[in-house]
Enzyme design. Structure first.
Site, PDB file in Angstrom:
ATOM      1  N   ALA A  50       0.845  -1.206   0.000  1.00 38.61           N
ATOM      2  CA  ALA A  50       0.000   0.000   0.000  1.00 38.61           C
ATOM      3  C   ALA A  50       0.879   1.254   0.000  1.00 38.61           C
ATOM      4  O   ALA A  50       2.064   1.202   0.341  1.00 38.61           O
ATOM      5  CB  ALA A  50      -0.896   0.001   1.224  1.00 38.61           C
ATOM      6  N   THR A  51       0.291   2.359  -0.401  1.00 39.58           N
ATOM      7  CA  THR A  51       0.985   3.647  -0.330  1.00 39.58           C
ATOM      8  C   THR A  51       0.031   4.675   0.267  1.00 39.58           C
ATOM      9  O   THR A  51      -1.177   4.574   0.084  1.00 39.58           O
ATOM     10  CB  THR A  51       1.393   4.164  -1.731  1.00 39.58           C
ATOM     11  N   ILE A  52       0.592   5.649   0.976  1.00 43.59           N
ATOM     12  CA  ILE A  52      -0.196   6.837   1.302  1.00 43.59           C
ATOM     13  C   ILE A  52      -0.191   7.670   0.019  1.00 43.59           C
ATOM     14  O   ILE A  52       0.850   7.862  -0.599  1.00 43.59           O
ATOM     15  CB  ILE A  52       0.370   7.615   2.517  1.00 43.59           C
ATOM     16  N   SER A  53      -1.362   8.115  -0.404  1.00 44.73           N
ATOM     17  CA  SER A  53      -1.461   8.834  -1.674  1.00 44.73           C
ATOM     18  C   SER A  53      -0.704  10.160  -1.593  1.00 44.73           C
ATOM     19  O   SER A  53      -0.449  10.687  -0.502  1.00 44.73           O
ATOM     20  CB  SER A  53      -2.923   9.123  -2.011  1.00 44.73           C
ATOM     21  N   HIS A  58      -4.911  13.738  -2.564  1.00 50.75           N
ATOM     22  CA  HIS A  58      -5.811  13.978  -1.430  1.00 50.75           C
ATOM     23  C   HIS A  58      -6.513  15.326  -1.593  1.00 50.75           C
ATOM     24  O   HIS A  58      -7.713  15.454  -1.331  1.00 50.75           O
ATOM     25  CB  HIS A  58      -5.030  13.952  -0.105  1.00 50.75           C
ATOM     26  N   SER A  82      -3.207   4.455   5.685  1.00 47.22           N
ATOM     27  CA  SER A  82      -2.546   5.154   6.797  1.00 47.22           C
ATOM     28  C   SER A  82      -3.523   5.818   7.759  1.00 47.22           C
ATOM     29  O   SER A  82      -3.150   6.173   8.875  1.00 47.22           O
ATOM     30  CB  SER A  82      -1.647   6.244   6.218  1.00 47.22           C
ATOM     31  N   GLY A 135     -13.986  -3.713   0.611  1.00 43.85           N
ATOM     32  CA  GLY A 135     -14.840  -2.773  -0.115  1.00 43.85           C
ATOM     33  C   GLY A 135     -15.767  -3.421  -1.140  1.00 43.85           C
ATOM     34  O   GLY A 135     -16.716  -2.784  -1.590  1.00 43.85           O
TER      35      GLY A 135
HETATM   36  N1  SAH Z   1      -6.014   6.761   1.243  1.00 47.10           N
HETATM   37  C1  SAH Z   1      -5.029   5.804   1.703  1.00 47.10           C
HETATM   38  C2  SAH Z   1      -4.629   4.953   0.515  1.00 47.10           C
HETATM   39  C3  SAH Z   1      -3.963   3.687   0.860  1.00 47.10           C
HETATM   40  S1  SAH Z   1      -3.510   2.700  -0.569  1.00 47.10           S
HETATM   41  C4  SAH Z   1      -3.842   6.595   2.223  1.00 47.10           C
HETATM   42  O1  SAH Z   1      -3.593   7.660   1.658  1.00 47.10           O
HETATM   43  O2  SAH Z   1      -3.163   6.153   3.155  1.00 47.10           O
HETATM   44  C5  SAH Z   1      -4.982   1.775  -0.824  1.00 47.10           C
HETATM   45  C6  SAH Z   1      -5.380   0.884   0.296  1.00 47.10           C
HETATM   46  O3  SAH Z   1      -6.500   0.106  -0.131  1.00 47.10           O
HETATM   47  C7  SAH Z   1      -4.325  -0.110   0.753  1.00 47.10           C
HETATM   48  O4  SAH Z   1      -4.063   0.105   2.113  1.00 47.10           O
HETATM   49  C8  SAH Z   1      -4.975  -1.479   0.506  1.00 47.10           C
HETATM   50  O5  SAH Z   1      -4.629  -2.446   1.486  1.00 47.10           O
HETATM   51  C9  SAH Z   1      -6.452  -1.142   0.538  1.00 47.10           C
HETATM   52  N2  SAH Z   1      -7.355  -2.073  -0.159  1.00 47.10           N
HETATM   53  C10 SAH Z   1      -7.110  -2.725  -1.318  1.00 47.10           C
HETATM   54  N3  SAH Z   1      -8.177  -3.477  -1.651  1.00 47.10           N
HETATM   55  C11 SAH Z   1      -9.124  -3.298  -0.677  1.00 47.10           C
HETATM   56  C12 SAH Z   1     -10.447  -3.804  -0.463  1.00 47.10           C
HETATM   57  N4  SAH Z   1     -11.007  -4.668  -1.310  1.00 47.10           N
HETATM   58  N5  SAH Z   1     -11.128  -3.380   0.624  1.00 47.10           N
HETATM   59  C13 SAH Z   1     -10.569  -2.506   1.507  1.00 47.10           C
HETATM   60  N6  SAH Z   1      -9.314  -2.008   1.360  1.00 47.10           N
HETATM   61  C14 SAH Z   1      -8.604  -2.388   0.276  1.00 47.10           C
END
Ligand code: SAH
Length: 214
Positions: A50-53, A58, A82, A135
């Site tokens: 995963a990444t913080i966007s 944002h 995050s 999700g």
């Molecule tokens: N807005 C967050 C983005 C994190 S990256 C930030 O800025 O920190 C996207 C995230 O979606 C990851 O942490 C990943 O684990 C999560 N993810 C991927 N598929 C998913 C799903 N089906 N349901 C919930 N989370 C999911």
């Protein structure tokens, strides 16, 4: 954070006072693994693929959301990672509860700690929550005025459309993993009918996975 937000304003990405205030109130250093990188306008790895966007993403998302729904009461952030956007959305929508859903339990735990360090009173108020979930799956009857998805879906998840209230919006990247993805804004009208989406921007996000990789 001030310099970064000024830069986003100069670029015309931050336009409203509300988004500016939400960004300034949410210290990115508390939501990254390496705080020396906190104020650069790039995504950063936070583990588990995963990444913080990036801050500009944002900022764009908050501008689109606040323009579409100025006064949300219930907000959902899918792929909350995050926890940064959960915190920022709680500032953007002071009347709302903000629920984060994340598929990696270790990130849920970490983001809960980040939110506690960010604002103990906010965390204690239970206006913000993060939990483990997928999700693509049912939200068990919960409904929201604003749904943001932080990972790219191969198609629009039906369960999220079902969870959208009349006059609510769903903002998500749609497209193949590592391929051309587009940020789409879907709205339900006052009668609860889904409108054609607005396509906002070409993007690159990590995928919204069907199940957690082993
Ligand atoms: N807005 C967050 C983005 C994190 S990256 C930030 O800025 O920190 C996207 C995230 O979606 C990851 O942490 C990943 O684990 C999560 N993810 C991927 N598929 C998913 C799903 N089906 N349901 C919930 N989370 C999911």
């Amino acid at each position: 954070m001030h310099r970064l937000v000024s830069q986003l304003k100069a670029q015309g990405i931050v336009q409203s006072a509300r988004v500016e205030a939400a960004l300034l109130a949410t210290d990115r250093a508390l939501f990254v693994r390496d705080s020396s990188q906190a104020y650069t306008d790039c995504p950063h790895p936070i583990g588990y693929g995963a990444t913080i966007s990036a801050p500009h993403m944002h900022a764009y998302c908050m501008e689109w959301l606040v323009a579409a729904v100025p006064d949300a009461r219930a907000v959902l952030d899918v792929g909350s990672g995050s926890g940064y956007l959960v915190a920022a959305l709680a500032h953007l929508y002071p009347q709302a509860t903000v629920q984060g859903v994340e598929i990696v339990p270790e990130l849920v735990e970490w983001s809960a700690r980040n939110l506690l360090a960010f604002d103990p009173a906010l965390r204690a108020s239970e206006r913000v929550r993060v939990c483990t979930g997928n999700g693509w799956e049912s939200l068990q009857g919960s409904t929201f005025d604003v749904i943001h998805v932080g990972a790219a879906a191969s198609r629009v998840p039906e369960e999220l459309v079902a969870a959208l209230r009349p006059n609510g919006v769903l903002l998500l990247p749609v497209g193949p993993d590592k391929g051309d993805q587009a940020m789409q804004l879907w709205r339900k009208d006052a009668r609860g009918e889904l409108q054609e989406p607005r396509v906002l921007l070409g993007v690159r996000y990590v995928p919204l996975v069907q199940t957690r990789a082993k």
